[in-house]
Design a protein around this motif. Structure first.
Motif, PDB file in Angstrom:
ATOM      1  N   ALA A  33       0.834  -1.200   0.000  1.00  6.53           N
ATOM      2  CA  ALA A  33       0.000   0.000   0.000  1.00  6.53           C
ATOM      3  C   ALA A  33       0.873   1.256   0.000  1.00  6.53           C
ATOM      4  O   ALA A  33       1.924   1.303   0.643  1.00  6.53           O
ATOM      5  N   GLY A  35       0.388   5.792  -0.137  1.00  2.00           N
ATOM      6  CA  GLY A  35      -0.628   6.808   0.048  1.00  2.00           C
ATOM      7  C   GLY A  35      -0.092   8.145   0.502  1.00  2.00           C
ATOM      8  O   GLY A  35       1.122   8.376   0.515  1.00  2.00           O
ATOM      9  N   TYR A  37      -0.829  11.320   3.480  1.00  3.28           N
ATOM     10  CA  TYR A  37      -1.426  11.875   4.684  1.00  3.28           C
ATOM     11  C   TYR A  37      -1.087  13.361   4.704  1.00  3.28           C
ATOM     12  O   TYR A  37      -0.192  13.810   3.991  1.00  3.28           O
ATOM     13  N   LEU A  47      -5.466  11.037   7.226  1.00  5.81           N
ATOM     14  CA  LEU A  47      -5.421  10.333   5.957  1.00  5.81           C
ATOM     15  C   LEU A  47      -5.984  11.201   4.843  1.00  5.81           C
ATOM     16  O   LEU A  47      -7.003  11.874   5.017  1.00  5.81           O
ATOM     17  N   THR A  50      -5.234   6.475  -0.080  1.00  4.76           N
ATOM     18  CA  THR A  50      -4.316   5.342  -0.189  1.00  4.76           C
ATOM     19  C   THR A  50      -4.657   4.529  -1.440  1.00  4.76           C
ATOM     20  O   THR A  50      -5.788   4.595  -1.946  1.00  4.76           O
ATOM     21  N   TYR A  96       3.416   8.038   2.189  1.00  5.06           N
ATOM     22  CA  TYR A  96       3.515   6.832   3.008  1.00  5.06           C
ATOM     23  C   TYR A  96       3.608   5.613   2.085  1.00  5.06           C
ATOM     24  O   TYR A  96       2.991   5.582   1.020  1.00  5.06           O
TER      25      TYR A  96
END
Length: 120
Positions: A33, A35, A37, A47, A50, A96
């Motif tokens: 994964a 993503g 933030y 968040l 993602t 991330y």
């Protein structure tokens, strides 16, 4: 040691667009994964969006319909296209990723953060 390196960001007027990108600094075995933030001034990190390695996406309600997350698995790169930006989108944006730097090691990695400022 692998690091996540982000680019993009900056200052824009409300209604404008920006694009963020992020990738590991070196070669890796696999990226799971990935993503984004963000941390608005005086607030906690939250968040944004993602995307899994299979392409499934998840968005915060506040950005649905305005932001699009995507990834290039060949380059292990994740992108965030931000359209119709609002002043409340002003924040430091953090990349991330859950990575396998090697076939026998995995972990969560964070980018250094990039400032996005939206003026009214």
């Amino acid at each position: 040691q692998v690091q996540l390196v982000g680019s993009g960001g900056g200052s824009v007027q409300a209604g404008g667009s920006l694009r963020l990108s992020c990738a590991p600094s070196g070669s890796i075995y696999r990226a799971n994964a990935m993503g984004w933030y963000r941390q608005p001034p005086g607030k906690q990190r939250e968040l944004v969006a993602t995307v899994t390695s299979g392409g499934s996406t998840n968005y915060a309600d506040s950005v649905k319909g305005r932001f699009t997350i995507s990834r290039d698995n060949a380059k292990n790169t994740v992108y965030l296209q931000m359209n119709s930006l609002k002043p409340e989108d002003t924040a430091v944006y953090y990349c991330y990723a859950n990575l396998w730097p090697t076939a026998w090691k995995t972990g969560d990695y964070w980018g250094q953060g990039t400032q996005v400022t939206v003026s009214s």
